[in-house]
Design a protein around this motif. Structure first.
Motif, PDB file in Angstrom:
ATOM      1  N   GLU A 114       0.817  -1.216   0.000  1.00  0.00           N
ATOM      2  CA  GLU A 114       0.000   0.000   0.000  1.00  0.00           C
ATOM      3  C   GLU A 114       0.852   1.268   0.000  1.00  0.00           C
ATOM      4  O   GLU A 114       0.533   2.242  -0.683  1.00  0.00           O
ATOM      5  CB  GLU A 114      -0.920  -0.005   1.226  1.00  0.00           C
ATOM      6  CG  GLU A 114      -2.035  -1.050   1.145  1.00  0.00           C
ATOM      7  CD  GLU A 114      -2.929  -1.017   2.371  1.00  0.00           C
ATOM      8  OE1 GLU A 114      -2.578  -0.311   3.348  1.00  0.00           O
ATOM      9  OE2 GLU A 114      -3.979  -1.691   2.358  1.00  0.00           O
ATOM     10  N   GLU A 115       1.942   1.254   0.774  1.00  0.00           N
ATOM     11  CA  GLU A 115       2.772   2.454   0.923  1.00  0.00           C
ATOM     12  C   GLU A 115       4.021   2.411   0.041  1.00  0.00           C
ATOM     13  O   GLU A 115       4.784   3.379   0.017  1.00  0.00           O
ATOM     14  CB  GLU A 115       3.173   2.615   2.390  1.00  0.00           C
ATOM     15  CG  GLU A 115       1.992   2.751   3.333  1.00  0.00           C
ATOM     16  CD  GLU A 115       2.420   2.792   4.794  1.00  0.00           C
ATOM     17  OE1 GLU A 115       3.492   3.375   5.091  1.00  0.00           O
ATOM     18  OE2 GLU A 115       1.690   2.239   5.635  1.00  0.00           O
ATOM     19  N   GLN A 116       4.223   1.286  -0.672  1.00  0.00           N
ATOM     20  CA  GLN A 116       5.402   1.116  -1.521  1.00  0.00           C
ATOM     21  C   GLN A 116       6.676   1.399  -0.727  1.00  0.00           C
ATOM     22  O   GLN A 116       7.526   2.213  -1.115  1.00  0.00           O
ATOM     23  CB  GLN A 116       5.313   2.004  -2.758  1.00  0.00           C
ATOM     24  CG  GLN A 116       4.262   1.543  -3.759  1.00  0.00           C
ATOM     25  CD  GLN A 116       4.602   0.172  -4.359  1.00  0.00           C
ATOM     26  OE1 GLN A 116       5.559   0.026  -5.101  1.00  0.00           O
ATOM     27  NE2 GLN A 116       3.816  -0.843  -4.015  1.00  0.00           N
ATOM     28  N   LEU A 117       6.810   0.706   0.399  1.00  0.00           N
ATOM     29  CA  LEU A 117       7.959   0.862   1.283  1.00  0.00           C
ATOM     30  C   LEU A 117       9.193   0.212   0.658  1.00  0.00           C
ATOM     31  O   LEU A 117       9.115  -0.881   0.095  1.00  0.00           O
ATOM     32  CB  LEU A 117       7.669   0.225   2.642  1.00  0.00           C
ATOM     33  CG  LEU A 117       6.480   0.790   3.424  1.00  0.00           C
ATOM     34  CD1 LEU A 117       6.248  -0.035   4.687  1.00  0.00           C
ATOM     35  CD2 LEU A 117       6.711   2.257   3.767  1.00  0.00           C
ATOM     36  N   LEU A 118      10.337   0.867   0.790  1.00  0.00           N
ATOM     37  CA  LEU A 118      11.608   0.333   0.314  1.00  0.00           C
ATOM     38  C   LEU A 118      12.332  -0.310   1.488  1.00  0.00           C
ATOM     39  O   LEU A 118      12.647   0.355   2.477  1.00  0.00           O
ATOM     40  CB  LEU A 118      12.463   1.443  -0.297  1.00  0.00           C
ATOM     41  CG  LEU A 118      13.858   1.035  -0.784  1.00  0.00           C
ATOM     42  CD1 LEU A 118      13.775  -0.019  -1.887  1.00  0.00           C
ATOM     43  CD2 LEU A 118      14.649   2.253  -1.253  1.00  0.00           C
ATOM     44  N   LEU A 119      12.623  -1.620   1.367  1.00  0.00           N
ATOM     45  CA  LEU A 119      13.260  -2.382   2.432  1.00  0.00           C
ATOM     46  C   LEU A 119      14.749  -2.534   2.160  1.00  0.00           C
ATOM     47  O   LEU A 119      15.165  -2.793   1.019  1.00  0.00           O
ATOM     48  CB  LEU A 119      12.639  -3.773   2.561  1.00  0.00           C
ATOM     49  CG  LEU A 119      11.341  -3.913   3.373  1.00  0.00           C
ATOM     50  CD1 LEU A 119      10.238  -3.008   2.832  1.00  0.00           C
ATOM     51  CD2 LEU A 119      10.871  -5.372   3.380  1.00  0.00           C
ATOM     52  N   ALA A 120      15.557  -2.391   3.209  1.00  0.00           N
ATOM     53  CA  ALA A 120      17.006  -2.620   3.138  1.00  0.00           C
ATOM     54  C   ALA A 120      17.394  -3.591   4.241  1.00  0.00           C
ATOM     55  O   ALA A 120      16.617  -3.849   5.167  1.00  0.00           O
ATOM     56  CB  ALA A 120      17.763  -1.308   3.292  1.00  0.00           C
ATOM     57  N   SER A 121      18.591  -4.133   4.157  1.00  0.00           N
ATOM     58  CA  SER A 121      19.063  -5.074   5.178  1.00  0.00           C
ATOM     59  C   SER A 121      20.326  -4.536   5.840  1.00  0.00           C
ATOM     60  O   SER A 121      21.105  -3.805   5.226  1.00  0.00           O
ATOM     61  CB  SER A 121      19.352  -6.445   4.570  1.00  0.00           C
ATOM     62  OG  SER A 121      20.466  -6.388   3.698  1.00  0.00           O
ATOM     63  N   ILE A 122      20.498  -4.928   7.102  1.00  0.00           N
ATOM     64  CA  ILE A 122      21.751  -4.661   7.809  1.00  0.00           C
ATOM     65  C   ILE A 122      22.196  -5.998   8.392  1.00  0.00           C
ATOM     66  O   ILE A 122      21.817  -6.375   9.504  1.00  0.00           O
ATOM     67  CB  ILE A 122      21.587  -3.600   8.920  1.00  0.00           C
ATOM     68  CG1 ILE A 122      20.989  -2.313   8.356  1.00  0.00           C
ATOM     69  CG2 ILE A 122      22.942  -3.299   9.556  1.00  0.00           C
ATOM     70  CD1 ILE A 122      20.789  -1.210   9.397  1.00  0.00           C
ATOM     71  N   THR A 123      22.962  -6.743   7.595  1.00  0.00           N
ATOM     72  CA  THR A 123      23.433  -8.064   8.020  1.00  0.00           C
ATOM     73  C   THR A 123      24.932  -8.080   8.297  1.00  0.00           C
ATOM     74  O   THR A 123      25.390  -8.872   9.116  1.00  0.00           O
ATOM     75  CB  THR A 123      23.111  -9.129   6.955  1.00  0.00           C
ATOM     76  OG1 THR A 123      23.651  -8.717   5.692  1.00  0.00           O
ATOM     77  CG2 THR A 123      21.608  -9.322   6.816  1.00  0.00           C
ATOM     78  N   SER A 124      25.691  -7.241   7.619  1.00  0.00           N
ATOM     79  CA  SER A 124      27.125  -7.178   7.892  1.00  0.00           C
ATOM     80  C   SER A 124      27.359  -6.381   9.175  1.00  0.00           C
ATOM     81  O   SER A 124      26.499  -5.606   9.611  1.00  0.00           O
ATOM     82  CB  SER A 124      27.875  -6.537   6.724  1.00  0.00           C
ATOM     83  OG  SER A 124      27.424  -5.218   6.509  1.00  0.00           O
ATOM     84  N   GLU A 125      28.539  -6.576   9.781  1.00  0.00           N
ATOM     85  CA  GLU A 125      28.824  -5.903  11.041  1.00  0.00           C
ATOM     86  C   GLU A 125      30.321  -5.700  11.202  1.00  0.00           C
ATOM     87  O   GLU A 125      31.116  -6.572  10.826  1.00  0.00           O
ATOM     88  CB  GLU A 125      28.278  -6.725  12.213  1.00  0.00           C
ATOM     89  CG  GLU A 125      28.380  -6.026  13.564  1.00  0.00           C
ATOM     90  CD  GLU A 125      27.680  -6.791  14.673  1.00  0.00           C
ATOM     91  OE1 GLU A 125      27.617  -6.260  15.804  1.00  0.00           O
ATOM     92  OE2 GLU A 125      27.191  -7.917  14.424  1.00  0.00           O
TER      93      GLU A 125
END
Length: 403
Positions: A114-125
């Motif tokens: 509905e909101e066309q949200l853009l998803l990102a990941s934070i897996t590296s550290e």
């Protein structure tokens, strides 16, 4: 690659409009090292950020094969846009595969569409490098709330994402491999970007590092251990969608090489241009890569609904989708081989086009393609993958090289 249409002619036209916008701005995105804002706006306008979300939740109900086809087309126009789109859809797949039975994530899946949200990941550290199966930070839960702080060396398009999926140890006393993944809307977190992203290629992904701090409801923690999410969804979907991106880059470079040879042939009718043999080699590499990806996409979609209860699926055995070490081996080899073969195909295209391909600003320029495709062998180092996969092969008893 699979037909990217999600519902016939209209869906194909939507994708074509996105591809046209991405192509129009690809050179400036690369030259300026900036986020592909125009292409992202087009993706939102066409509703493609919710492509895999089930229709019942407002999305298109796309299969992974359909999304891979979209990644390929978009990446052929602009590699950075294609990679951002692929990385977004990887996170969407994790939510759909492992979160829809939980009220918070069921509602969140609807919000994606509905909101066309853009998803990102934070897996590296910082401190563990690119090993996403280890975390130093831990999520702290008390009174139904969580708190989390993580130092990340890279967060692709982090300054532009609406939501972050963040890995962490399950609790303060958990070992590094006992991880969960937390879904964190931007309103619940703060990303302090550190450094810059002045890279050789994939310049529009804006993958700077940063310090991330968040607080929220405990329901935002996906209810499945990250080990299962990674093995069942994140790793296979990553390698298959990345394969779509990389073959898209290579296909556009090879298409430019063919156009160059056609122009040469028109100038000298009856004479086979000297680069024709290289064109054959590059096209052959593309066929081999796409054949492997196509088979694996078909197997995956046959036994995964990605949250769409209306989609008919079969068992993994009937689909031919491998499990356990065999699946890890197949995905690792796919990533390793496709990343290297795409590089070879783009290099052949450059050799066909010669100086016209080497120079920027011509109809046959492939310098951007060559720089972008070099990232494929570095996103999870091919050396690391080869070593790990060799160990997996030693432990398996299945026959090799059978038809």
């Amino acid at each position: 690659m699979h037909d990217p249409a999600l519902g016939g002619k209209l869906a194909a036209e939507r994708l074509a409009r996105v591809v046209a916008v991405a192509a129009a701005h690809a050179d400036s995105v690369d030259r300026e090292g900036r986020f592909p804002a125009e292409a992202m706006a087009a993706l939102r306008e066409e509703g493609l950020l919710g492509a895999m979300v089930p229709r019942a939740l407002g999305g298109h109900g796309a299969t992974l094969a359909e999304v891979a086809g979209q990644c390929q087309k978009i990446a052929g126009a602009c590699a950075s846009t294609g990679m951002i789109y692929a990385m977004h859809q990887i996170q969407v797949a994790c939510v759909l595969d492992h979160g829809l039975d939980q009220d918070w994530h069921h509602t969140f899946a609807r919000r994606i569409a509905e909101e066309q949200l853009l998803l990102a990941s934070i897996t590296s550290e910082v401190g563990i490098g690119g090993d996403m199966r280890s975390s130093l930070c831990a999520v702290e839960v008390a009174d139904g709330r969580f708190a989390l702080t993580k130092q990340a060396p890279t967060v692709s398009y982090g300054a532009y994402a609406d939501v972050f999926l963040v890995t962490a140890r399950a609790h303060a006393d958990a070992p590094q491999s006992d991880q969960v993944i937390v879904t964190i809307p931007r309103a619940d977190g703060t990303l302090e970007v550190t450094g810059s992203w002045d890279a050789l290629g994939m310049r529009g992904t804006c993958s700077s590092g940063g310090s991330f701090t968040a607080h929220g409801h405990a329901d935002q923690i996906l209810p499945v251990p990250f080990a299962d999410i990674a093995a069942d969804t994140m790793v296979p979907v990553s390698h298959l969608l990345w394969g779509g991106v990389w073959t898209g880059i290579a296909a556009d470079a090879v298409s430019r090489a063919r156009s160059f040879l056609r122009a040469s042939a028109r100038r000298q009718p009856g004479v086979v241009p000297p680069g024709a043999a290289r064109l054959m080699q590059a096209a052959g590499l593309l066929d081999m890569m796409q054949g492997r990806i196509h088979i694996l996409l078909g197997q995956y979609d046959a036994c995964h609904a990605l949250g769409d209860a209306e989609r008919k699926i079969v068992s993994t055995e009937d689909a031919g989708w491998p499990g356990g070490m065999a699946r890890a081996t197949a995905m690792n080899m796919l990533k390793h081989d496709v990343s290297e073969m795409c590089h070879r195909a783009v290099l052949q295209a450059l050799l066909v086009c010669g100086m016209a391909g080497y120079k920027n600003g011509t109809d046959f320029s492939v310098g951007r393609h060559l720089r972008d495709i070099l990232s494929a062998q570095l996103m999870i180092s091919n050396d690391r993958i080869a070593g790990n996969t060799g160990a997996l092969l030693l432990a398996q008893r299945s026959d090799l090289g059978t038809l």
